[in-house]
Motif scaffolding. Structure first.
Motif, mmCIF file in Angstrom:
data_model
loop_
_atom_site.group_PDB
_atom_site.id
_atom_site.type_symbol
_atom_site.label_atom_id
_atom_site.label_comp_id
_atom_site.label_asym_id
_atom_site.label_seq_id
_atom_site.Cartn_x
_atom_site.Cartn_y
_atom_site.Cartn_z
ATOM 1 N N GLU A 37 -8.297 13.760 12.480
ATOM 2 C CA GLU A 37 -7.761 14.816 11.620
ATOM 3 C C GLU A 37 -7.996 14.506 10.144
ATOM 4 O OE1 GLU A 37 -3.412 16.771 10.522
ATOM 5 O OE2 GLU A 37 -3.815 16.162 12.595
ATOM 6 N N PHE A 38 -7.799 13.248 9.758
ATOM 7 C CA PHE A 38 -7.967 12.865 8.360
ATOM 8 C C PHE A 38 -9.415 12.500 8.022
ATOM 9 C CE2 PHE A 38 -3.329 11.146 8.482
ATOM 10 C CZ PHE A 38 -2.852 12.448 8.441
ATOM 11 N N GLU A 39 -10.281 12.411 9.040
ATOM 12 C CA GLU A 39 -11.696 12.076 8.876
ATOM 13 C C GLU A 39 -11.870 10.722 8.179
ATOM 14 O OE1 GLU A 39 -13.430 15.399 6.842
ATOM 15 O OE2 GLU A 39 -13.446 16.658 8.646
ATOM 16 N N ILE A 40 -11.292 9.682 8.795
ATOM 17 C CA ILE A 40 -11.365 8.334 8.238
ATOM 18 C C ILE A 40 -11.929 7.382 9.288
ATOM 19 C CG2 ILE A 40 -9.494 8.642 6.582
ATOM 20 C CD1 ILE A 40 -7.598 7.353 8.577
ATOM 21 N N GLY A 41 -12.542 6.273 8.819
ATOM 22 C CA GLY A 41 -13.144 5.283 9.696
ATOM 23 C C GLY A 41 -12.209 4.125 9.986
ATOM 24 N N PRO A 42 -12.690 3.113 10.736
ATOM 25 C CA PRO A 42 -11.828 1.996 11.133
ATOM 26 C C PRO A 42 -11.314 1.165 9.972
ATOM 27 C CG PRO A 42 -14.123 1.588 11.746
ATOM 28 C CD PRO A 42 -14.034 3.012 11.327
ATOM 29 N N ASP A 43 -12.059 1.107 8.850
ATOM 30 C CA ASP A 43 -11.560 0.343 7.707
ATOM 31 C C ASP A 43 -10.314 0.989 7.121
ATOM 32 O OD1 ASP A 43 -13.259 2.471 7.054
ATOM 33 O OD2 ASP A 43 -13.776 1.626 5.102
ATOM 34 N N LYS A 44 -10.312 2.329 7.026
ATOM 35 C CA LYS A 44 -9.131 3.042 6.523
ATOM 36 C C LYS A 44 -8.001 2.997 7.541
ATOM 37 C CE LYS A 44 -11.131 4.479 2.720
ATOM 38 N NZ LYS A 44 -12.519 4.002 2.979
ATOM 39 N N VAL A 45 -8.341 3.037 8.819
ATOM 40 C CA VAL A 45 -7.326 2.890 9.863
ATOM 41 C C VAL A 45 -6.612 1.545 9.707
ATOM 42 C CG1 VAL A 45 -6.980 2.526 12.340
ATOM 43 C CG2 VAL A 45 -8.374 4.443 11.547
ATOM 44 N N GLY A 46 -7.377 0.500 9.426
ATOM 45 C CA GLY A 46 -6.791 -0.817 9.207
ATOM 46 C C GLY A 46 -5.782 -0.813 8.072
ATOM 47 N N TRP A 47 -6.069 -0.073 7.001
ATOM 48 C CA TRP A 47 -5.133 0.004 5.876
ATOM 49 C C TRP A 47 -3.865 0.750 6.263
ATOM 50 C CZ3 TRP A 47 -4.813 -2.750 1.657
ATOM 51 C CH2 TRP A 47 -5.966 -3.397 1.186
ATOM 52 N N ILE A 48 -3.990 1.813 7.060
ATOM 53 C CA ILE A 48 -2.796 2.535 7.521
ATOM 54 C C ILE A 48 -1.916 1.614 8.352
ATOM 55 C CG2 ILE A 48 -1.983 4.377 9.061
ATOM 56 C CD1 ILE A 48 -4.330 6.079 8.138
ATOM 57 N N LEU A 49 -2.531 0.874 9.275
ATOM 58 C CA LEU A 49 -1.762 -0.039 10.111
ATOM 59 C C LEU A 49 -1.124 -1.155 9.287
ATOM 60 C CD1 LEU A 49 -4.200 -0.356 13.162
ATOM 61 C CD2 LEU A 49 -2.091 0.979 13.044
ATOM 62 N N SER A 50 -1.829 -1.606 8.259
ATOM 63 C CA SER A 50 -1.332 -2.728 7.458
ATOM 64 C C SER A 50 -0.314 -2.314 6.408
ATOM 65 C CB SER A 50 -2.505 -3.441 6.778
ATOM 66 O OG SER A 50 -3.261 -4.159 7.725
ATOM 67 N N ALA A 51 -0.272 -1.040 6.038
ATOM 68 C CA ALA A 51 0.699 -0.587 5.043
ATOM 69 C C ALA A 51 2.118 -0.879 5.500
ATOM 70 C CB ALA A 51 0.520 0.906 4.764
ATOM 71 N N PHE A 52 2.368 -0.672 6.778
ATOM 72 C CA PHE A 52 3.680 -1.004 7.334
ATOM 73 C C PHE A 52 4.000 -2.483 7.126
ATOM 74 C CE2 PHE A 52 5.753 -3.086 10.911
ATOM 75 C CZ PHE A 52 6.993 -2.470 10.919
ATOM 76 N N PHE A 53 3.049 -3.347 7.437
ATOM 77 C CA PHE A 53 3.302 -4.780 7.386
ATOM 78 C C PHE A 53 3.480 -5.280 5.965
ATOM 79 C CE2 PHE A 53 1.291 -4.261 11.530
ATOM 80 C CZ PHE A 53 2.197 -4.934 12.327
ATOM 81 N N LEU A 54 2.873 -4.608 4.988
ATOM 82 C CA LEU A 54 3.083 -4.996 3.599
ATOM 83 C C LEU A 54 4.546 -4.789 3.226
ATOM 84 C CD1 LEU A 54 2.010 -5.952 0.881
ATOM 85 C CD2 LEU A 54 1.381 -3.581 0.368
ATOM 86 N N GLY A 55 5.069 -3.592 3.493
ATOM 87 C CA GLY A 55 6.485 -3.347 3.225
ATOM 88 C C GLY A 55 7.391 -4.236 4.050
ATOM 89 N N TYR A 56 7.013 -4.462 5.288
ATOM 90 C CA TYR A 56 7.803 -5.284 6.206
ATOM 91 C C TYR A 56 7.879 -6.721 5.721
ATOM 92 C CZ TYR A 56 9.513 -6.510 10.929
ATOM 93 O OH TYR A 56 10.255 -6.933 12.009
ATOM 94 N N ALA A 57 6.750 -7.266 5.279
ATOM 95 C CA ALA A 57 6.723 -8.652 4.809
ATOM 96 C C ALA A 57 7.513 -8.814 3.514
ATOM 97 C CB ALA A 57 5.276 -9.102 4.604
ATOM 98 N N LEU A 58 7.369 -7.859 2.594
ATOM 99 C CA LEU A 58 8.030 -7.985 1.294
ATOM 100 C C LEU A 58 9.550 -7.943 1.403
ATOM 101 C CD1 LEU A 58 5.727 -5.738 -0.945
ATOM 102 C CD2 LEU A 58 5.889 -8.235 -0.947
ATOM 103 N N SER A 59 10.077 -7.315 2.444
ATOM 104 C CA SER A 59 11.531 -7.163 2.538
ATOM 105 C C SER A 59 12.194 -8.181 3.458
ATOM 106 C CB SER A 59 11.882 -5.743 3.004
ATOM 107 O OG SER A 59 11.238 -5.433 4.219
ATOM 108 N N GLN A 60 11.427 -9.112 4.029
ATOM 109 C CA GLN A 60 12.009 -10.096 4.939
ATOM 110 C C GLN A 60 13.037 -10.995 4.243
ATOM 111 O OE1 GLN A 60 11.368 -10.686 8.427
ATOM 112 N NE2 GLN A 60 10.601 -8.610 8.152
ATOM 113 N N ILE A 61 12.633 -11.650 3.173
ATOM 114 C CA ILE A 61 13.543 -12.576 2.483
ATOM 115 C C ILE A 61 14.693 -11.832 1.817
ATOM 116 C CG2 ILE A 61 13.729 -14.301 0.660
ATOM 117 C CD1 ILE A 61 10.881 -15.169 1.349
ATOM 118 N N PRO A 62 14.451 -10.715 1.094
ATOM 119 C CA PRO A 62 15.598 -9.966 0.554
ATOM 120 C C PRO A 62 16.576 -9.527 1.638
ATOM 121 C CG PRO A 62 13.577 -9.250 -0.507
ATOM 122 C CD PRO A 62 13.171 -10.168 0.609
ATOM 123 N N GLY A 63 16.034 -9.093 2.799
ATOM 124 C CA GLY A 63 16.922 -8.703 3.891
ATOM 125 C C GLY A 63 17.758 -9.866 4.381
ATOM 126 N N GLY A 64 17.146 -11.055 4.474
ATOM 127 C CA GLY A 64 17.886 -12.236 4.907
ATOM 128 C C GLY A 64 18.947 -12.641 3.912
#
Length: 427
Positions: A37-64
């Protein structure tokens, strides 16, 4: 035997984690449709999947740190509301940019959750059975992807990928209600806990089994960071997640494009190894607590070594029955290793620093999750969009992680006190 309040708290945490993984892993089944639908390749797919992990990683220590300071109950409730909202908002995203923002914010909400859960485990269970409780709850890291594959294969064709996220977001309301009803900061604060259960908790906390392994008794988070075992676990989590998140996130694409399975068969075949993994993870805590006290790393290494061989065979075998057997064995063993790895922070980190200490270690794991999707996306693109190339990254990381576990982790028995309370319960 009455159903203890601590069991109910454990089941609520398991439910919340299952929904978290459903919300998190749904992207893996829907990403091929988004990409078209968005007409994107696997490199952009990788960024979509990793966007979650960026936010997830940054909030681990503050959450703890928040869990340590204001209590884990409040952090868990905020996390549930936050990530459920952004799960639903995933279905609203209109392109690559908005999807990246939504997934990043979704990751922040889920990122403050794990450390608060570990804080609850530390305050509700003694070291005698903390590893078992933790592994049972962490079995959601395998059962969640398995259930999401089955559910999405069923209602994705009927609802479409956008409405599917609205439905998943609504499931978070159930978790908010359950958490508000049952979870308190510690076993001592819950009015539903009987005097007998509280007495058993205090007795287990003083038992020989609970005090057989040394805890890193540090006064502050800064001092805890000066302990080499914490850094070893940080890097083990980082490198091992290159394998585990790579497998979780890219398996549906691999099955669709390399194994040439239909969406329905992908949902079924993609669920089986993680169902086996859930069983392995559930058993990891008991096996580790029962037979590997003081030598837990050997359980981890053995499972990683044999599981890695089976995962390699999965990529080399063409017969569907044989490659699924190999992948199911890999799932059982690799998730058993993951469950066993996370018994170590439960033992090493003192309860008062459990939130920030476990959050720091999990930050390493989520940095691995962030890196793996981008790395695998570019590796696949560099190999003419061959999804099979991603498994080379996963298998290489697994070898490094297994060696680091074997060489880097040092376990020590607790020094024997002059008089130790008798363990009246069977271990």
């Amino acid at each position: 035997m009455s159903f203890k309040t601590s069991y109910k708290v454990g089941l609520v945490l398991l439910l919340c984690y299952l929904v978290a993984w459903l919300d998190r892993m749904a992207i893996n089944m829907t990403i091929p449709f988004m990409a078209r639908e968005f007409e994107i390749g696997p490199d952009k797919v990788g960024w979509i999947l990793s966007a979650f992990f960026l936010g997830y990683a940054l909030s681990q220590i503050p959450g703890g740190m928040m869990a340590d300071r204001i209590g884990p109950r409040k952090v868990i409730l905020v996390a549930l509301v936050w990530w459920s909202f952004f799960t639903a908002m995933t279905g609203v995203a209109g392109g690559l940019a908005s999807m990246l923002v939504v997934r990043f914010l979704f990751g922040i909400g889920e990122g403050i959750f794990p450390a608060a859960v570990w804080k609850v485990i530390g305050n509700w269970y003694s070291k005698k059975n903390r590893g078992t409780a933790n592994a049972l709850i962490l079995s959601s890291i395998a059962f969640g992807p398995a259930i999401s594959s089955l559910l999405l294969a069923w209602f994705l064709p009927m609802l479409g990928w956008r409405v599917s996220f609205y439905v998943l977001g609504g499931a978070g309301v159930v978790c908010v209600l359950a958490a508000a009803l049952y979870i308190t900061n510690s076993i001592r604060e819950n009015p539903r806990v009987s005097a007998e259960e509280l007495e058993e908790f205090e007795r287990d906390s003083r038992s020989q089994a609970a005090n057989a392994e040394q805890t890193l008794e540090k006064a502050s988070f800064g001092q805890l960071l000066g302990s080499p075992p914490i850094w070893v676990l940080f890097f083990v989590a980082l490198i091992y997640n290159l394998t585990m998140y790579g497998w979780l996130n890219w398996l549906p694409t691999y099955l669709l494009e390399v194994k040439k399975l239909s969406l329905q068969r992908t949902g079924f075949v993609g669920a089986l190894p993680f169902l086996c993994g859930g069983i392995g993870c559930m058993l990891a805590g008991y096996v580790s607590d029962r037979w590997f006290r003081g030598r837990r790393k050997y359980l981890v290494f053995g499972c990683q070594a044999i599981g890695g061989i089976c995962l390699y065979l999965f990529t080399q075998i063409n017969d569907p029955v044989q490659y699924m057997v190999a992948q199911c064995i890999a799932g059982f063993l690799l998730f058993m290793a993951a469950g066993a790895i996370w018994t170590l922070p439960m033992i090493l980190v003192p309860p008062r620093l459990m939130g920030s200490g476990a959050g720091f270690i999990n930050t390493g794991g989520q940095i691995g999750g962030f890196l793996t999707n981008i790395l695998i996306g570019y590796v696949i693109k560099a190999n003419d969009n061959d999804a099979a190339a991603g498994f080379q990254v996963m298998l290489g990381a697994l070898v490094v992680a297994a060696l680091l576990v074997l060489v880097g982790i040092r376990e020590q028995p607790a020094p024997a006190p002059a008089r130790l309370a008798t363990d009246t319960a069977s271990s």
